[in-house]
Design an enzyme around this catalytic site. Sequence first.
Site, mmCIF file in Angstrom:
data_model
loop_
_atom_site.group_PDB
_atom_site.id
_atom_site.type_symbol
_atom_site.label_atom_id
_atom_site.label_comp_id
_atom_site.label_asym_id
_atom_site.label_seq_id
_atom_site.Cartn_x
_atom_site.Cartn_y
_atom_site.Cartn_z
ATOM 1 N N ALA A 1 14.697 63.815 7.315
ATOM 2 C CA ALA A 1 15.816 64.691 7.651
ATOM 3 C C ALA A 1 15.297 66.049 8.105
ATOM 4 C CB ALA A 1 16.730 64.854 6.438
ATOM 5 N N GLY B 1 13.984 60.255 5.276
ATOM 6 C CA GLY B 1 15.013 59.687 6.135
ATOM 7 C C GLY B 1 14.435 58.825 7.238
ATOM 8 N N GLU C 1 13.946 55.510 5.681
ATOM 9 C CA GLU C 1 15.270 54.921 5.522
ATOM 10 C C GLU C 1 15.813 54.423 6.856
ATOM 11 O OE1 GLU C 1 17.170 57.354 1.808
ATOM 12 O OE2 GLU C 1 16.631 58.518 3.588
ATOM 13 N N GLU D 1 11.096 62.563 -1.208
ATOM 14 C CA GLU D 1 12.176 63.487 -1.557
ATOM 15 C C GLU D 1 11.977 64.136 -2.925
ATOM 16 O OE1 GLU D 1 14.044 60.583 1.391
ATOM 17 O OE2 GLU D 1 12.613 60.475 -0.284
#
Length: 260
Positions: free
Chosen positions: A65, A109, A112, A132
């Site tokens: 992210a 992310g 993911e 994270e």
Amino acid sequence: MSESTIIIERSERVGIIKLNRPKAYNALSGILINELLDALRSFDSDPSIGAIILTGNEKGFCAGADIKEQSELSFVNAYNQDYLKNLNDGLFAVHKPIVGVINGVALGGGCELAMMCDILYAADTAAFGQPEITLGTIPGAGGTQRLIRAIGKSKAMHMILTGETISAKEAEEAGLVAKVFPTDQVFSAALKTASKIASFSAPVVAMAKEAVNEAEELGLKNGLRFESRLYHATFGLEDHVEGFQAFLARPKRAAQWTHK
């Protein structure tokens, strides 16, 4: 006008999407996510496209992210806008198979996003991780849910609770990726596979993808029932008739799919 955060290409029946924020290691900004989802929807609705490739660049697939954007979010902001839910929902809604091609890092992310793809091919230099925990948060786009299904509880717990990465070889051995190739060969290998998938009947490919994805959501009994219903549904397709006729022909011939 700002540069697009993705690059869109085509190779016969394969749509290709390349993440294009090299200075930010393809971090998932709001703009990139929206452009990615628009491109996916466009390819998914295009009858001339049978499969999709999603990749990054030589530096990496995606570093996660956009930390700057994320740092400005409060709990209320993130909750009210369902931060990253559009990414999950958008990829889940795509009927056509998505082949992820991973060069370099796929972190947070980015890992993911990779797991949202249907098939993963990785360069031998690729690395996967959910770091994270080192930022004082947890995976928020499916990491805690998809990783355990891909590699099992113990390995998923280790990655998520330590923030450590695994190599492409380890990812292949754990079942996270389908195949590993030298960096200069991974894209061409993925394109060959995507082209092969795109050469088959589009509705049958979509049904097969849906049945496999439902296996993660349903128990065995309900999953078998769901598979059976889709299997029987293929009997009503023109492509089913063509496939059988082509197989039974003497001499045997290649099926000519109409995608109906």
